[in-house]
Design an enzyme around this catalytic site. Structure first.
Site, PDB file in Angstrom:
ATOM      1  N   ASP A  52       0.816  -1.215   0.000  1.00 56.01           N
ATOM      2  CA  ASP A  52       0.000   0.000   0.000  1.00 56.01           C
ATOM      3  C   ASP A  52       0.849   1.265   0.000  1.00 56.01           C
ATOM      4  OD1 ASP A  52      -2.415  -1.250  -0.004  1.00 56.01           O
ATOM      5  OD2 ASP A  52      -2.646  -1.245   2.173  1.00 56.01           O
ATOM      6  N   LYS A  74      -3.750   3.242  -2.798  1.00 58.51           N
ATOM      7  CA  LYS A  74      -4.986   3.985  -3.040  1.00 58.51           C
ATOM      8  C   LYS A  74      -4.867   5.317  -2.336  1.00 58.51           C
ATOM      9  CE  LYS A  74      -7.189  -0.135  -1.871  1.00 58.51           C
ATOM     10  NZ  LYS A  74      -7.986  -0.734  -0.835  1.00 58.51           N
ATOM     11  N   GLY A 106      -0.105  -0.725   9.320  1.00 58.58           N
ATOM     12  CA  GLY A 106      -0.727  -0.970  10.620  1.00 58.58           C
ATOM     13  C   GLY A 106      -1.128  -2.425  10.787  1.00 58.58           C
ATOM     14  N   VAL A 110      -7.685  -3.505  10.861  1.00 54.15           N
ATOM     15  CA  VAL A 110      -8.227  -2.196  11.250  1.00 54.15           C
ATOM     16  C   VAL A 110      -8.263  -1.304  10.009  1.00 54.15           C
ATOM     17  CG1 VAL A 110      -7.927  -0.157  12.721  1.00 54.15           C
ATOM     18  CG2 VAL A 110      -7.299  -2.417  13.587  1.00 54.15           C
ATOM     19  N   THR A 135      -1.265  -1.186  15.108  1.00 50.35           N
ATOM     20  CA  THR A 135      -2.142  -0.221  14.443  1.00 50.35           C
ATOM     21  C   THR A 135      -1.707   1.218  14.740  1.00 50.35           C
ATOM     22  OG1 THR A 135      -4.453   0.276  13.970  1.00 50.35           O
ATOM     23  CG2 THR A 135      -3.895  -0.071  16.280  1.00 50.35           C
ATOM     24  N   MET A 187      -8.230   8.463   9.259  1.00 53.14           N
ATOM     25  CA  MET A 187      -8.694   9.040   7.978  1.00 53.14           C
ATOM     26  C   MET A 187      -9.643  10.223   8.205  1.00 53.14           C
ATOM     27  SD  MET A 187      -9.248   5.595   5.704  1.00 53.14           S
ATOM     28  CE  MET A 187      -9.813   4.482   6.986  1.00 53.14           C
ATOM     29  N   ALA A 216       3.120   8.807  12.522  1.00 54.09           N
ATOM     30  CA  ALA A 216       3.693   8.219  13.739  1.00 54.09           C
ATOM     31  C   ALA A 216       4.755   7.188  13.376  1.00 54.09           C
ATOM     32  CB  ALA A 216       2.582   7.548  14.554  1.00 54.09           C
TER      33      ALA A 216
HETATM   34  N1  SAH Z   1      -4.641  -0.613   8.886  1.00 52.82           N
HETATM   35  C1  SAH Z   1      -4.110   0.676   9.293  1.00 52.82           C
HETATM   36  C2  SAH Z   1      -5.082   1.792   8.986  1.00 52.82           C
HETATM   37  C3  SAH Z   1      -5.260   2.015   7.491  1.00 52.82           C
HETATM   38  S1  SAH Z   1      -6.348   3.336   7.158  1.00 52.82           S
HETATM   39  C4  SAH Z   1      -3.733   0.626  10.770  1.00 52.82           C
HETATM   40  O1  SAH Z   1      -4.082  -0.332  11.462  1.00 52.82           O
HETATM   41  O2  SAH Z   1      -3.068   1.556  11.225  1.00 52.82           O
HETATM   42  C5  SAH Z   1      -5.204   4.657   6.887  1.00 52.82           C
HETATM   43  C6  SAH Z   1      -5.205   5.602   8.056  1.00 52.82           C
HETATM   44  O3  SAH Z   1      -4.433   5.081   9.129  1.00 52.82           O
HETATM   45  C7  SAH Z   1      -4.585   6.958   7.772  1.00 52.82           C
HETATM   46  O4  SAH Z   1      -5.478   7.821   7.110  1.00 52.82           O
HETATM   47  C8  SAH Z   1      -4.298   7.435   9.167  1.00 52.82           C
HETATM   48  O5  SAH Z   1      -5.463   7.863   9.806  1.00 52.82           O
HETATM   49  C9  SAH Z   1      -3.850   6.142   9.830  1.00 52.82           C
HETATM   50  N2  SAH Z   1      -2.393   5.964   9.805  1.00 52.82           N
HETATM   51  C10 SAH Z   1      -1.707   4.995   9.163  1.00 52.82           C
HETATM   52  N3  SAH Z   1      -0.389   5.095   9.423  1.00 52.82           N
HETATM   53  C11 SAH Z   1      -0.240   6.148  10.243  1.00 52.82           C
HETATM   54  C12 SAH Z   1       0.866   6.749  10.887  1.00 52.82           C
HETATM   55  N4  SAH Z   1       2.105   6.275  10.732  1.00 52.82           N
HETATM   56  N5  SAH Z   1       0.649   7.822  11.683  1.00 52.82           N
HETATM   57  C13 SAH Z   1      -0.598   8.299  11.879  1.00 52.82           C
HETATM   58  N6  SAH Z   1      -1.685   7.765  11.301  1.00 52.82           N
HETATM   59  C14 SAH Z   1      -1.521   6.705  10.494  1.00 52.82           C
END
Ligand code: SAH
Length: 269
Positions: A52, A74, A106, A110, A135, A187, A216
């Site tokens: 991704d 995406k 993540g 989730v 996550t 998001m 993060a």
């Molecule tokens: N499966 C992922 C979430 C995917 S949806 C998980 O468990 O983290 C994508 C969203 O995840 C982003 O829009 C943001 O809100 C969050 N996200 C993913 N990586 C991030 C990061 N390193 N720092 C902050 N938010 C993050």
């Protein structure tokens, strides 16, 4: 690394006779040392990795050097790669005998559409496992040095999204923010003005603390400690945007008058 879709080249035309499988792998929030060992092993055993947009290059560097790496990213809300095409690609690759790693940021479970990919694998009779990851909300809480739950203050945590399937309305954050709750919003950077308006309309205190962590664990990680009132402006001033977690907390013993006004609900304690 392949950035441009070339479906013909990616789909094996003949099954190889070898049994393929699909692993839906959580890559964690970004930093390579936040990968699990199981995720690392899967990446090292992979023949092909579909990854991704949020996957950090330092994570991909740890993969089997002979594995093909295919970007299937995406944009938030908009699909450069429709989910159905991704489903088809991973299934076909596994049918051809490859060990497919579908690498997701993540935790795949989730907001990761893992269930859709797993269903596609199951429908095709292909073995599919899920390897969990850290996550973003957990990583962002660690950056803040704060727990997601806090004894006596916050006894539940809600992961919610600000961006849903087209046509669906986003979760009602004002209703979720009952006393004793931490809400981690995924998001949601694009809807921060809307969020502010709805919470203010629901009676929440304009001075309510709101924390935002962007990227993060990545090199460009940033933290914003703001308030409901100032959130959109502060984010704009700091140039903060996706990917971010927005934290909202309603302490367990927050002002009952305020809370009752805010939630329009009976407080039972
Ligand atoms: N499966 C992922 C979430 C995917 S949806 C998980 O468990 O983290 C994508 C969203 O995840 C982003 O829009 C943001 O809100 C969050 N996200 C993913 N990586 C991030 C990061 N390193 N720092 C902050 N938010 C993050």
């Amino acid at each position: 690394m392949k950035m441009i879709p070339d479906l013909e080249a990616l789909l094996p035309s003949q099954p190889s006779g070898k049994h393929g499988k699909i692993s839906l792998v959580g890559a964690g929030p970004g930093a390579a040392d936040l990968l699990t060992l199981r995720a690392l092993r899967a990446m090292q055993a992979a023949d092909v990795i579909y990854f991704d947009r949020l996957i950090d290059p330092e994570v991909l560097e740890l993969a089997n050097p002979r594995a093909a790496q295919v970007f299937v990213g995406k944009d938030v809300g908009a699909c450069a790669w429709p989910q159905e095409v991704i489903n088809q690609m991973i299934v076909e690759a596994a049918r051809g005998g490859q060990h497919v790693v579908r690498l997701k940021s993540g935790d795949p479970s989730v907001f990761g559409r893992a269930d859709e990919e797993r269903a596609a694998a199951q429908a095709a009779g292909i073995a599919c496992d899920i390897i969990p990851g850290i996550t973003a909300a957990s990583a962002a809480a660690a950056v803040l040095g704060q727990s997601l739950t806090s004894r006596g203050q916050s006894d539940r945590v809600i992961f919610a999204t600000g961006t849903c399937k087209e046509g669906d309305s986003a979760p009602d954050v004002a209703a979720l923010l009952q006393p004793g709750t931490t809400v981690a919003l995924y998001m949601a950077t694009r809807i921060n003005r809307d969020l502010r308006r709805k919470l203010l309309e629901a009676g929440f205190d304009p001075e309510m603390p709101v924390q935002v962590v962007t990227s993060a664990s990545k090199r460009n990680e940033a933290v914003l400690r703001s308030t409901l009132e100032r959130l959109p402006q502060d984010m704009e001033d700091r140039g903060l945007s996706h990917p971010a977690i927005i934290f909202l907390r309603a302490p367990k013993h927050c002002d009952p008058v305020q809370t009752r006004a805010a939630l329009g609900a009976e407080i039972s304690q």
